[in-house]
Design an enzyme around this catalytic site. Structure first.
Site, PDB file in Angstrom:
ATOM      1  N   SER A   1       0.814  -1.209   0.000  1.00 33.86           N
ATOM      2  CA  SER A   1       0.000   0.000   0.000  1.00 33.86           C
ATOM      3  C   SER A   1       0.852   1.265   0.000  1.00 33.86           C
ATOM      4  O   SER A   1       1.608   1.510  -0.919  1.00 33.86           O
ATOM      5  CB  SER A   1      -0.952  -0.040   1.200  1.00 33.86           C
TER       6      SER A   1
ATOM      7  N   ASP B   1      -2.251   6.345  -3.572  1.00 32.32           N
ATOM      8  CA  ASP B   1      -1.128   5.704  -2.897  1.00 32.32           C
ATOM      9  C   ASP B   1      -0.605   4.574  -3.783  1.00 32.32           C
ATOM     10  O   ASP B   1      -1.028   4.415  -4.926  1.00 32.32           O
ATOM     11  CB  ASP B   1      -1.518   5.208  -1.506  1.00 32.32           C
TER      12      ASP B   1
ATOM     13  N   ASP C   1      -0.936   1.378  -4.094  1.00 31.34           N
ATOM     14  CA  ASP C   1      -1.825   0.398  -4.728  1.00 31.34           C
ATOM     15  C   ASP C   1      -3.145   1.013  -5.147  1.00 31.34           C
ATOM     16  O   ASP C   1      -4.059   0.304  -5.550  1.00 31.34           O
ATOM     17  CB  ASP C   1      -2.047  -0.819  -3.829  1.00 31.34           C
TER      18      ASP C   1
ATOM     19  N   ASP D   1      -5.709   2.407  -3.720  1.00 33.28           N
ATOM     20  CA  ASP D   1      -7.004   2.197  -3.075  1.00 33.28           C
ATOM     21  C   ASP D   1      -7.363   3.349  -2.140  1.00 33.28           C
ATOM     22  O   ASP D   1      -8.365   3.295  -1.440  1.00 33.28           O
ATOM     23  CB  ASP D   1      -7.064   0.860  -2.332  1.00 33.28           C
TER      24      ASP D   1
END
Length: 444
Positions: free
Chosen positions: A102, A241, A243, A245
């Protein structure tokens, strides 16, 4: 039995340090594969990743694990976490895997698992898989070993999906949008989707090299985005960010807008269109008291959950709400997605701005934030929150705040940190109680 591998958002840690090793990744593949081998159909798993260097190693290990227990693998390469969730369901896969840490820097990595419905696994399912990881894997006979295949159109599928969430009667023509992709998983899809909808796009963080994910860019480091928005005369800035999400927004003046403001905007926009369900939204205990007061004034409820978008989603399914998320920018819009999606949330924000015909600064700042302070205290072992001295300090702080504020103290699910947050109408009091608790935790 408590969980040792899985935290609040899958498994995460420093690469090549237990548990985030290739060996663990292979065993997770074997255990998760065996867990989802139900029925007599040909079983398959979708594997995506972000752009960090260790993704290749972890992906290869997981492919070995899944195929060794008889599961076919579909590899989609660097893709946002919500894209993996979407593709898992679309491709009728038995489970999905996202290899990502993440918003963490490149040296860390993680593993997130999705069920065939595209939702993150329950605590009970993760506990069962964790139990299976500790047992010998049941390897399949040689003729039944799974096959691995890459699909090349995954990006296009996700871009089409994301664009489909934007109202058909609207376009982004005339809007100049800066998007910071954090040198992460959305480095290609986010700028492309915005451009296809008509925006003039200034793209940042789109040159990943395996080492620069989240490095001075993205939602956790928005300074360059703020400067670029102002310097380029852009109407808005979006920061994702690693990833993709989560989403943070910057208005035309370079002012940051967090997830609480974005949830309020989206919820009130949906209320105006008659599409808000559940008469409120779901957010975590960390969301600002100002959000709660604003929603209450609009006749809406704020349902609070534990920290973690998985718990927000559980709360949404329980209450029937279709908007939820976290102050950090994880925003779940269940009409479209089964997990947080920074690009989709950004498109809903852009839709609200286009419909209003007003500058972003007039649209995005929905409520006055109550003074809030969050500090992290790193610890090396033990259980500082169980210390009697720490408990006494916390109790005193709660009494001092009374009904003038809130206090939230929790252990991080992904790092060895104690997070101390307080908010209230008196900022001096908030700072005093947070500092006092942090000092007590550090001394425990």
């Amino acid at each position: 039995m408590g969980r040792k591998l899985f935290g609040t958002d899958g498994i995460r840690g420093r690469t090549n340090v237990t548990p985030m090793t290739a060996d663990t990744a292979m065993r997770v593949g074997q255990a998760a594969g065996a867990f989802f081998m139900r029925g007599d159909h040909r079983h398959r798993v979708v594997i995506g990743k972000d752009t960090r260097l260790s993704g290749y190693m972890m992906e290869s290990a997981m492919v070995a694990g899944f195929t060794s227990v008889g599961m076919d693998v579909i590899q989609v390469g660097p893709m946002p976490t919500p894209a993996v969730a979407m593709l898992t369901k679309e491709l009728r896969a038995d489970l999905g895997v996202m290899i990502s840490a993440s918003h963490n820097k490149f040296a860390d990595n993680g593993i997130k698992l999705f069920g065939p419905d595209g939702y993150k696994l329950s605590d009970a399912a993760e506990m069962e898989i964790e139990k299976m990881i500790g047992e010998p894997a049941v390897l399949i006979d040689a003729p039944k070993i799974g096959r691995a295949k890459r699909i090349e159109d995954a990006r296009g599928r996700y871009i089409h999906f994301a664009k489909s969430t934007f109202p058909d009667h609207l376009r982004l023509d005339g809007l100049k949008v800066v998007v910071d992709c954090a040198n992460g998983a959305a480095y290609h899809v986010a700028p492309e989707a915005l451009w296809e909808l008509g925006a003039e796009v200034v793209a940042l963080g789109t040159k990943p090299n395996g080492l620069n994910i989240n490095e001075g860019c993205g939602s956790t480091a928005p300074d360059v985005l703020r400067e670029t928005v102002v310097a380029s005369g852009a109407h808005l800035g979006l920061a994702l960010d690693g990833d993709a999400d989560r989403l943070i927004v910057v208005d035309e003046h370079g002012e940051l807008v967090d997830g609480d403001q974005l949830m309020a905007l989206i919820a009130l926009s949906q209320k105006g269109r008659g599409s808000l369900r559940g008469d409120g939204i779901v957010a975590t205990v960390m969301s600002n008291l100002g959000l709660e007061r604003k929603l209450t004034g609009e006749g809406l409820a704020l349902h609070r959950t534990a920290v973690g978008d998985r718990y927000v989603l559980e709360g949404m399914r329980k209450t029937g709400c279709n908007v939820g998320g976290e102050q950090s920018g994880h925003i779940i819009l269940s009409d479209y997605a089964t997990t947080g999606d920074g690009l989709v949330a950004g498109l809903q924000v852009l839709a609200a701005i286009v419909e209003s015909g007003k500058p972003a600064s007039e649209v995005l700042h929905i409520f006055e934030r109550v003074p809030q302070l969050l500090k992290n205290v790193r610890f090396s072992g033990g259980a500082p929150l169980e210390d009697d001295g720490v408990k006494a300090v916390i109790s005193g702080a709660e009494s001092e705040l009374g009904d003038r504020g809130r206090l939230v103290i929790r252990k991080s699910g992904t790092e060895p940190l104690i997070r101390v947050m307080a908010e209230g109408d008196d900022p001096d009091l908030v700072e005093r109680v947070v500092d006092r608790i942090c000092e007590a935790v550090a001394a425990a």
